[in-house]
Design an enzyme around this catalytic site. Structure first.
Site, short mmCIF file in Angstrom:
data_model
loop_
_atom_site.label_atom_id
_atom_site.label_comp_id
_atom_site.label_asym_id
_atom_site.label_seq_id
_atom_site.Cartn_x
_atom_site.Cartn_y
_atom_site.Cartn_z
N GLU A 12 -3.16 -1.73 3.71
CA GLU A 12 -1.99 -1.52 4.43
C GLU A 12 -1.87 -0.01 5.00
OE1 GLU A 12 0.91 -4.86 2.51
OE2 GLU A 12 1.43 -2.78 2.16
N CYS A 17 0.11 6.90 7.61
CA CYS A 17 -0.09 7.02 6.05
C CYS A 17 -1.32 5.95 5.81
CB CYS A 17 1.06 6.60 5.36
SG CYS A 17 1.16 6.58 3.58
N CYS A 52 -5.32 0.11 -6.88
CA CYS A 52 -5.42 1.64 -7.62
C CYS A 52 -5.88 1.21 -9.06
CB CYS A 52 -4.32 2.21 -7.21
SG CYS A 52 -4.47 4.00 -7.79
N CYS A 66 0.18 4.16 -12.34
CA CYS A 66 1.36 4.95 -12.43
C CYS A 66 2.50 4.17 -12.62
CB CYS A 66 1.78 6.00 -11.17
SG CYS A 66 0.18 7.18 -10.87
N CYS A 83 4.81 2.66 -9.67
CA CYS A 83 4.21 2.68 -8.33
C CYS A 83 4.02 1.13 -8.11
CB CYS A 83 3.02 3.66 -7.93
SG CYS A 83 2.11 3.03 -6.55
N CYS A 91 7.16 4.80 0.62
CA CYS A 91 6.32 5.22 -0.51
C CYS A 91 6.12 4.28 -1.65
CB CYS A 91 6.87 6.34 -1.07
SG CYS A 91 5.92 7.69 -0.45
N1 SAH Z 1 -2.85 8.24 -5.59
C1 SAH Z 1 -2.19 9.35 -4.61
C2 SAH Z 1 -1.83 8.70 -3.31
C3 SAH Z 1 -1.01 7.37 -3.11
S1 SAH Z 1 0.80 7.51 -3.44
C4 SAH Z 1 -1.19 10.20 -5.46
O1 SAH Z 1 -0.94 9.62 -6.36
O2 SAH Z 1 -0.86 11.06 -4.74
C5 SAH Z 1 1.40 8.60 -2.29
C6 SAH Z 1 2.99 9.09 -2.98
O3 SAH Z 1 4.00 8.21 -3.33
C7 SAH Z 1 2.65 9.66 -4.42
O4 SAH Z 1 3.42 11.00 -4.71
C8 SAH Z 1 3.14 8.76 -5.35
O5 SAH Z 1 3.50 9.11 -6.52
C9 SAH Z 1 4.44 8.21 -4.66
N2 SAH Z 1 4.94 6.85 -5.05
C10 SAH Z 1 4.27 5.81 -5.72
N3 SAH Z 1 5.09 4.80 -5.59
C11 SAH Z 1 6.43 5.25 -5.45
C12 SAH Z 1 7.73 4.56 -5.49
N4 SAH Z 1 7.86 3.24 -5.89
N5 SAH Z 1 8.61 5.35 -4.91
C13 SAH Z 1 8.57 6.49 -4.64
N6 SAH Z 1 7.16 7.08 -4.28
C14 SAH Z 1 6.27 6.55 -4.84
#
Ligand code: SAH
Length: 370
Positions: free
Chosen positions: A101, A114, A121, A125, A128, A344
């Protein structure tokens, strides 16, 4: 940077898999001069030509060699969604049937793409949604730079991609070589020609790869911090168990030395009752004072089954004010494209296996009914 393949008559190479150095090496094996690389890049990235026959400044034998042993292939758009605020999300299918995506976010005077770096992944986390897919595979350079080519084609000449953020699916630093080659192409004057300030890589904190990146590729760095104690960060961003905050901040300081006025952007997702107390804000001030930094607060985007809620507007505002007053430039990320799940952390195929997700959440210690 990718190394050049031996021209193998049984194999056709995707020429989007090489940055300029990779293409020069490819042409060297063919006995061709290095300038062939920039000639080819101009055709592909600036003229949008993928038919070798039309590349008239290449010799006829070279054109037919390329047609026989090479190709130019991007992922294919299978779903396009346009949100009411103009944000666009594409699901693109790769050659092996996986989907990736990509999101375009238009703003006054700029357009940010983006871009995803992996299918799924591995980092788990807990807030996410991509994490719940698990890890499938790394994207190739062609599949990463292909997202820009496809998006630009779809957007047409009036809407330009002016900025790229590696903030889509995946952890870019765990797909180091392919991501670096793609970022070289984003910044190469013969490809997309974006300045290093407009190409940002976001990492959850893969510390050894951060040092490597500082050595080989000067792009803007964003770090997903989300917590100011190791105890909490271990839960939210489990890679912290391997590379704790002290080591992460040291790697950030090392990167900040690249240029005199360079700053690192820290991302901090606002989770109600989890990391949003005034004590957290004070901890954040202390931590960020040790690095030239900017802070981007991200309102949490909920997804089905997620155990968290977003902090209230009031809390986010107080948090922001406290940080700003302490001299740390703090912004709140606007949630864009939320009517198409393009925000995000929401980049996950719609065909998500709910039972698997349920099990994964349980394994992480959450009750998905919460
Ligand atoms: N793996 C990388 C890039 C991908 S995520 C990283 O961790 O930076 C891009 C951003 O979106 C990261 O800061 C991540 O923590 C945030 N993110 C992930 N899930 C989210 C959510 N449900 N709500 C808001 N931000 C989120």
């Amino acid at each position: 940077m990718n190394s050049a393949p031996a021209p193998d008559k049984t194999q056709s190479v995707n020429l989007l898999d090489f940055d300029r150095k990779g293409l020069e090496a490819f042409f060297a094996v063919l006995g061709e001069k290095p300038f062939r690389a920039t000639q080819l890049m101009k055709w592909i990235y600036q003229e949008g030509v993928d038919d070798f026959d039309r590349m008239t400044n290449l010799s006829k034998p070279l054109r037919s060699y390329l047609a026989e042993h090479g190709h130019i292939a991007t992922p294919e758009v299978v779903v396009e969604q346009i949100a009411s605020d103009g944000t666009r999300k594409w699901a693109m299918q790769t050659h092996c049937g996986n989907r990736v995506e990509t999101v375009f976010i238009p703003e006054e005077g700029r357009g940010t793409l983006c871009v995803s770096s992996q299918i799924g992944c591995a980092l788990a986390c807990s807030f996410c949604s991509t994490a719940q897919q698990g890890f499938n595979r790394n994207l190739g350079t062609s599949e990463i730079i292909g997202q820009l080519l496809v998006a630009q084609r779809r957007l047409g000449p009036d809407k330009k991609i002016t900025n790229v953020v590696m903030m889509g699916m995946g952890e870019p630093l765990l797909n180091f070589d392919n991501v670096v080659a793609a970022m070289h192409l984003m910044m190469d004057d013969f490809a997309f020609g974006l300045s290093k300030r407009r190409v940002t890589i976001s990492t959850s904190g893969v510390v050894p790869a951060m040092y490597r990146l500082t050595q080989v590729c000067d792009v803007s760095l964003a770090v997903s911090l989300h917590a100011v104690t190791d105890e909490l960060r271990d839960q939210l961003v489990p890679i912290n168990k391997k590379y704790p905050l002290k080591e992460l901040m040291e790697a950030c300081r090392d990167n900040a030395k690249l240029a005199p006025r360079r700053t690192i952007t820290f991302e901090y997702v606002m989770l109600d009752g989890v990391n949003d107390s005034m004590e957290d804000a004070r901890g954040l001030i202390k931590l960020l004072k040790t690095v030239p930094s900017k802070l981007n607060l991200i309102p949490f985007n909920p997804f089905p089954g997620s155990p968290y809620r977003c902090s209230s507007n009031h809390t986010i505002h107080r948090f922001k004010t406290l940080l700003n007053e302490a001299g740390i430039v703090t912004t709140v990320r606007k949630t864009r494209g939320d009517d198409i799940d393009a925000a995000c952390g929401q980049l996950v195929g719609k065909v998500d296996d709910k039972s698997r997700r349920h099990l994964k959440l349980k394994a992480m210690g959450f009750d998905s009914a919460a």
